[in-house]
Design an enzyme around this catalytic site. Structure first.
Site, PDB file in Angstrom:
ATOM      1  N   ASN A   9      32.948  18.823  13.006  1.00  0.00           N
ATOM      2  CA  ASN A   9      34.009  19.793  13.290  1.00  0.00           C
ATOM      3  C   ASN A   9      34.860  19.960  12.031  1.00  0.00           C
ATOM      4  OD1 ASN A   9      36.163  21.247  14.239  1.00  0.00           O
ATOM      5  ND2 ASN A   9      36.653  19.861  15.924  1.00  0.00           N
ATOM      6  N   ARG A  86      30.773  22.586  15.554  1.00  0.00           N
ATOM      7  CA  ARG A  86      31.714  23.461  16.245  1.00  0.00           C
ATOM      8  C   ARG A  86      31.938  24.686  15.359  1.00  0.00           C
ATOM      9  NH1 ARG A  86      38.039  23.142  16.602  1.00  0.00           N
ATOM     10  NH2 ARG A  86      38.334  24.878  18.016  1.00  0.00           N
ATOM     11  N   HIS A 175      38.453  27.949  22.863  1.00  0.00           N
ATOM     12  CA  HIS A 175      38.403  26.690  23.633  1.00  0.00           C
ATOM     13  C   HIS A 175      37.280  26.735  24.681  1.00  0.00           C
ATOM     14  CE1 HIS A 175      42.978  25.833  22.923  1.00  0.00           C
ATOM     15  NE2 HIS A 175      42.244  25.179  22.032  1.00  0.00           N
ATOM     16  N   ARG A 236      52.278  28.013  17.467  1.00  0.00           N
ATOM     17  CA  ARG A 236      51.948  29.429  17.675  1.00  0.00           C
ATOM     18  C   ARG A 236      52.775  29.997  18.825  1.00  0.00           C
ATOM     19  NH1 ARG A 236      45.617  28.631  18.220  1.00  0.00           N
ATOM     20  NH2 ARG A 236      45.933  26.556  17.371  1.00  0.00           N
ATOM     21  N   GLU A 380      34.972  17.861  24.167  1.00  0.00           N
ATOM     22  CA  GLU A 380      34.218  18.923  23.506  1.00  0.00           C
ATOM     23  C   GLU A 380      33.080  18.358  22.661  1.00  0.00           C
ATOM     24  OE1 GLU A 380      38.220  20.129  22.332  1.00  0.00           O
ATOM     25  OE2 GLU A 380      37.464  22.172  22.282  1.00  0.00           O
TER      26      GLU A 380
END
Ligand code: ADP
Length: 398
Positions: A9, A86, A175, A236, A380
């Site tokens: 990742n 990923r 996601h 964010r 994940e």
């Protein structure tokens, strides 16, 4: 020595590795940070000593150093059976994970315009790994793929049709790997099949998103063209009025600066003026810091509002599911969110919620709740390892 599976990742200045055995048990994780900077460093988790990286080391050097650390620890005697990457944006090209070849690399590159901060670094991780393990099958697992089932009414913005047709401006959602895992885990915990299970899944980490999953399929999600839309996040903003750009321009603030602030200095950090970290924020609020209290309040209210919005896509609901660092660990955030949802019939058990559902198969709702509420630790990396192994197929015993 048993087969291993490697999960990669890559962030803009970071590289995370996870190593699994053939039964999908995690053997080790490792991390490199500040890549490209003078103080680049790497370490294998659960080991104290850092691994030396040259100043300015990039993803390729970090990968080499971490793989050789795995080897030194006897965790990886031979090359992994498969490697999973990923990849943030698969555009409309990728509806599922794929084995990487030259065409796939070109296609990921062509989606880079949609994720300029992410896809190019994902590709540098892929290139570095291909250089080190040219003989190993490698898979790309996309954050967007699970949401490619969104119906038009959910993925189209009300903009000139040509903007979607010519430029691909639409909701993609992110996601996806986590939401797919949650849907499958929720079905398992509820004793149902994924294809008949409908959940609303809230992934609350530094980035936050919520997805409506109808009979196993993603039908609406809060993140959009980019991972900026939707819920309040660490730094964010989530949803804002796009009219803000014009207003701030009149104040002399250019669009690039607004964009930077919306991504890096807004959300929990912007509202509290202190931190993007929910745990610290809760402590500050407990000590009477009013802006932190407000940040938590805005976070939970926005989330509750989105739970309501996600209901519009479902014909029944088997569970509301919480995951991510905040969703898994903060009884307070779950409770404050559910407090807004009495009218819809959600109620939590104070005791089960306090224990994060640990002793109740993830369940945290009270007996008079209309719907189950679950806490499910996301994984994940495990999904990426499984996908890579599935695509690589059985290994040749010769
Ligand atoms: P990322 O999206 O970077 O993977 P995580 O899923 O690890 O992030 O989530 C990080 C967030 O989870 C941080 O805001 C952190 O404060 C929060 N968090 C972790 N544990 C707790 C806790 N016990 N209470 C509240 N927030 C927590």
């Amino acid at each position: 020595m048993e087969d291993t599976l490697l999960v990669v990742n890559c962030g803009s200045s970071s590289l995370k590795l996870a190593l699994f055995d053939g039964q999908y048990r995690k053997l080790a994780s490792a991390l490199a940070e500040r890549l490209g900077q003078n103080d680049a460093f790497a370490r294998v988790e659960n080991r104290n000593e850092a691994i030396d990286l040259k100043p300015g080391a990039g993803h390729d050097q970090a990968l080499e150093a971490l793989v050789s650390a795995f080897r030194d620890q006897g965790l990886m005697a031979s090359s992994p059976k498969a490697i999973g990457h990923r990849v943030v944006h698969g555009g409309e090209t990728f509806r599922e994970a794929v084995l990487i070849d030259d065409d796939v690399i070109r296609a990921i590159d062509s989606c880079a315009g949609l994720a300029p901060l992410h896809n190019p670094v994902n590709l540098s991780g892929i290139r570095a790994t291909l250089a080190q393990f040219p003989e190993v099958p490698q898979a790309a697992v996309f954050d967007t793929a699970f949401h490619q089932t969104l119906p038009k009414r959910a993925f189209l913005y009300a903009l000139p049709a040509a903007w979607y047709r010519d430029w691909g401006i639409r909701r993609y959602g992110f996601h996806g790997t986590s939401h797919a895992f949650m849907a499958a885990e929720a079905a398992r915990l509820l004793g149902k099949t994924p294809a008949t299970t409908s959940v609303i899944s809230a992934h609350l980490g530094n980035g936050c998103s919520i997805t409506a999953i109808r009979d196993g399929i993603s039908v609406d999600t809060s993140m959009g063209l980019t991972p900026l839309e939707g819920l309040v996040m660490g730094t964010r903003s989530g949803d804002v009025d796009p009219g803000l750009f014009d207003f701030l321009r009149s104040k002399g603030i250019p669009a690039e600066e607004v964009h930077r602030v919306l991504n890096q200095e807004s959300g929990l950090f912007g509202l509290s003026g202190q931190t993007n970290d929910m745990r610290s924020l809760c402590e500050l609020a407990d000590h009477g810091h009013e802006p932190s209290r407000t940040a938590i309040d805005v976070f939970c209210f926005r989330l509750a509002r989105y739970v309501g919005a996600m209901m519009a896509s479902l014909n029944h609901l088997d569970a509301l599911v919480f995951t991510g660092g905040i969703g898994e660990n903060s009884a307070r955030i779950r409770q404050e969110t559910i407090n807004h949802l009495h009218l819809m019939g959600f109620e939590l058990s104070t005791d089960l919620n306090k224990h994060h559902g640990e002793f109740s198969d993830g369940r945290i709702e009270s007996t008079d709740s209309r719907f189950p509420v679950l806490v499910i630790p996301t994984n994940e990396e495990l999904v990426i390892a499984r996908e890579a192994s599935r695509l690589a197929g059985p290994i040749d015993p010769a």
